[in-house]
Design a protein around this motif. Structure first.
Motif, PDB file in Angstrom:
ATOM      1  N   TRP A  34       0.825  -1.211   0.000  1.00 59.73           N
ATOM      2  CA  TRP A  34       0.000   0.000   0.000  1.00 59.73           C
ATOM      3  C   TRP A  34       0.858   1.260   0.000  1.00 59.73           C
ATOM      4  O   TRP A  34       0.574   2.213  -0.733  1.00 59.73           O
ATOM      5  N   LEU A  37       2.417   1.722  -3.456  1.00 61.31           N
ATOM      6  CA  LEU A  37       1.433   2.225  -4.411  1.00 61.31           C
ATOM      7  C   LEU A  37       1.154   3.710  -4.196  1.00 61.31           C
ATOM      8  O   LEU A  37       1.007   4.467  -5.168  1.00 61.31           O
ATOM      9  N   ARG A  38       1.091   4.130  -2.945  1.00 66.89           N
ATOM     10  CA  ARG A  38       0.878   5.552  -2.665  1.00 66.89           C
ATOM     11  C   ARG A  38       2.053   6.387  -3.162  1.00 66.89           C
ATOM     12  O   ARG A  38       1.867   7.469  -3.730  1.00 66.89           O
ATOM     13  N   ALA A  40       4.024   5.555  -5.616  1.00 63.32           N
ATOM     14  CA  ALA A  40       3.964   5.535  -7.078  1.00 63.32           C
ATOM     15  C   ALA A  40       2.912   6.518  -7.585  1.00 63.32           C
ATOM     16  O   ALA A  40       3.137   7.229  -8.578  1.00 63.32           O
ATOM     17  N   ASP A  41       1.757   6.589  -6.930  1.00 63.98           N
ATOM     18  CA  ASP A  41       0.718   7.541  -7.339  1.00 63.98           C
ATOM     19  C   ASP A  41       1.188   8.983  -7.178  1.00 63.98           C
ATOM     20  O   ASP A  41       0.787   9.867  -7.949  1.00 63.98           O
ATOM     21  N   ALA A  42       2.047   9.226  -6.167  1.00 68.11           N
ATOM     22  CA  ALA A  42       2.568  10.579  -5.945  1.00 68.11           C
ATOM     23  C   ALA A  42       3.741  10.907  -6.853  1.00 68.11           C
ATOM     24  O   ALA A  42       4.294  12.014  -6.791  1.00 68.11           O
ATOM     25  N   GLY A  43       4.175   9.959  -7.686  1.00 66.93           N
ATOM     26  CA  GLY A  43       5.280  10.211  -8.613  1.00 66.93           C
ATOM     27  C   GLY A  43       6.650  10.114  -8.002  1.00 66.93           C
ATOM     28  O   GLY A  43       7.633  10.575  -8.591  1.00 66.93           O
ATOM     29  N   ASP A  46       9.334   8.376 -10.104  1.00 66.43           N
ATOM     30  CA  ASP A  46       9.630   8.958 -11.406  1.00 66.43           C
ATOM     31  C   ASP A  46      11.131   9.219 -11.517  1.00 66.43           C
ATOM     32  O   ASP A  46      11.771   9.696 -10.572  1.00 66.43           O
ATOM     33  N   SER A 256       7.375  16.306 -11.188  1.00 72.45           N
ATOM     34  CA  SER A 256       6.545  15.308 -10.511  1.00 72.45           C
ATOM     35  C   SER A 256       6.332  15.619  -9.034  1.00 72.45           C
ATOM     36  O   SER A 256       5.711  14.835  -8.329  1.00 72.45           O
TER      37      SER A 256
END
Length: 315
Positions: A34, A37-38, A40-43, A46, A256
Motif C-alpha cells: 500500500w 502504491l501511494r 507511485a501515485d505521488a510520482g 519517477d 513530478s
C-alpha cells in the motif's frame, strides 16, 4: 535439546504459531505494498525525481551535511569517553562523597531524554556567551588558524548538540566501563595489592588492560548510538545530514513534485554506510586487540621458558 526456560510447543501450538506468522507477514506485506502504491501515485518513483542529485549544488549540500555530522560525532565521542572515564572513576571510588554524586549524575543523564537535554542547552544563554567568548579568544590569539577554528567549531548549535549527546552517552559509557572493571577477577586486584600497588595503579595497570577486551564491543556499539544521535541536530536546525536532506526535499521542485523518497533513500543509505563502516572498524580493532593479547601471552611464556628452562621442561 529441550530448553529449561519454557516447555517446547506441541503440534497444535506449532500450527498456531505458523498461522500467526502467516498473518503477520500478510499484514506487513500488504502495508508495504500500500505504501509503495501511494508513493507511485505521488510520482516518487519517477526518474525525474533523481535528476536533482546530478547538480553540483545538491552534491555540495549533502557533502556539507556529512562533514557536519562527522564533526559533531567526533566531538561527542571524545567528550563522552572523557565523561565516561570520569563518571566511572567516581562510581568505583571508595569514598562516598565521590561515589554518590557520580551515581546520581549517571542515573540522571541516562533517564533524561537526549532531545530534552539538547533543547535545554540550545536555549541557554550561558552556552552562547561562552562559545562567543571562546571564538573571540581564538581570533585574537591565533590569527588565521583561530579564525578558521572559530568559523568551523564556535557554533552554539553545534556545542548544544555535542554536549547533550555526550552527557547521555558518557553516562552509558560509564556503566560499560564499570561493568568491564567489575568483570575482572578479584584475584587480579588482590595480586596487585600484594605487590604494593595503590588502588589507582591497580586500576590503570592491572584492571583496565584486562577489561578493555570485555568492554570494547559495547563501547563501539555505544559509539554507533552516538553517531545516530547526531540526527537530533535536526530539531535545533544544526545543518547535519538529516537537516540537509530536509532542506533538499523541501526546496527542490521537479515536474513530478518534491523528491521526498529519493532524498530519504540517499540520506538513509549514507547513515547505514557510516554505521557499517564504524562497525567494521570496531571488529578490526577488536581483532587487533586479541592478536596483541595473544602475542603478549606468548612472549611471557617464552620469557618463562628462557628464565626457568628446567622447571618448564619438568612441568
Amino acid at each position: 535439546m529441550t530448553s529449561a526456560l519454557f516447555e517446547a510447543p506441541g503440534p497444535r501450538a506449532r500450527r498456531r504459531h505458523f498461522w500467526y506468522a502467516v498473518l503477520v507477514a500478510s499484514v506487513t506485506g500488504g502495508a508495504v505494498c500500500w505504501m509503495l502504491l501511494r508513493f507511485a501515485d505521488a510520482g516518487q518513483f519517477d526518474a525525474r525525481m533523481w535528476e536533482a542529485f546530478g547538480y553540483r549544488g545538491v552534491q555540495l549540500r549533502i557533502l556539507t551535511g556529512v562533514v557536519d555530522t562527522f564533526k559533531a560525532f567526533v566531538l561527542a565521542v571524545v567528550l563522552s569517553l572523557l565523561l565516561g572515564l570520569l563518571f566511572a572513576a567516581g562510581r568505583l571510588s571508595a569514598h562516598r562523597f565521590l561515589r554518590w554524586p557520580a551515581g546520581a549524575l549517571v542515573e540522571f543523564f541516562r533517564a533524561v531524554p537526549v532531545i530534552i537535554t539538547v533543547f535545554a542547552l540550545y536555549a541557554t544563554d550561558v552556552l552562547r556567551t561562552c562559545v562567543t567568548a571562546v571564538a573571540d579568544l581564538l581570533r585574537k590569539g591565533l590569527g588565521a588558524p583561530g579564525e578558521w577554528l572559530a568559523e568551523n567549531f564556535a557554533s552554539p548549535t553545534l556545542w548544544a548538540l555535542v554536549i547533550g549527546i555526550a552527557l547521555y552517552n558518557g553516562a552509558a559509557q560509564a556503566e560499560i566501563l564499570r561493568a568491564g572493571v567489575g568483570a575482572v577477577p578479584k584475584g587480579q586486584f588482590e595480586a596487585g595489592y600484594a605487590l604494593g600497588m595503590r588502588k589507582t595503579q591497580v586500576m590503570t595497570v592491572v584492571a583496565l588492560p584486562q577489561a578493555v577486551r570485555t568492554m570494547l564491543p559495547s563501547v563501539i556499539s555505544q559509539m554507533v548510538v552516538t553517531l545516530k544521535d547526531t540526527s537530533l541536530g535536526f530539531f535545533i536546525m544544526y545543518e547535519e545530514l538529516l537537516y540537509a536532506g530536509k532542506l533538499l526535499a523541501q526546496n527542490t521542485a521537479t515536474p513530478s513534485g518534491y523528491p521526498y523518497l529519493p532524498v530519504l533513500c540517499v540520506v538513509g543509505s549514507l547513515y547505514i554506510i557510516t554505521c557499517l563502516l564504524l562497525s567494521y572498524v570496531a571488529r578490526r580493532i577488536a581483532a587487533g586487540h586479541m592478536l596483541t593479547m595473544t602475542g603478549m601471552v606468548r612472549n611471557r611464556r617464552a620469557r618463562s621458558r628462557d628464565s626457568f628452562p628446567g622447571e618448564v621442561e619438568g612441568k
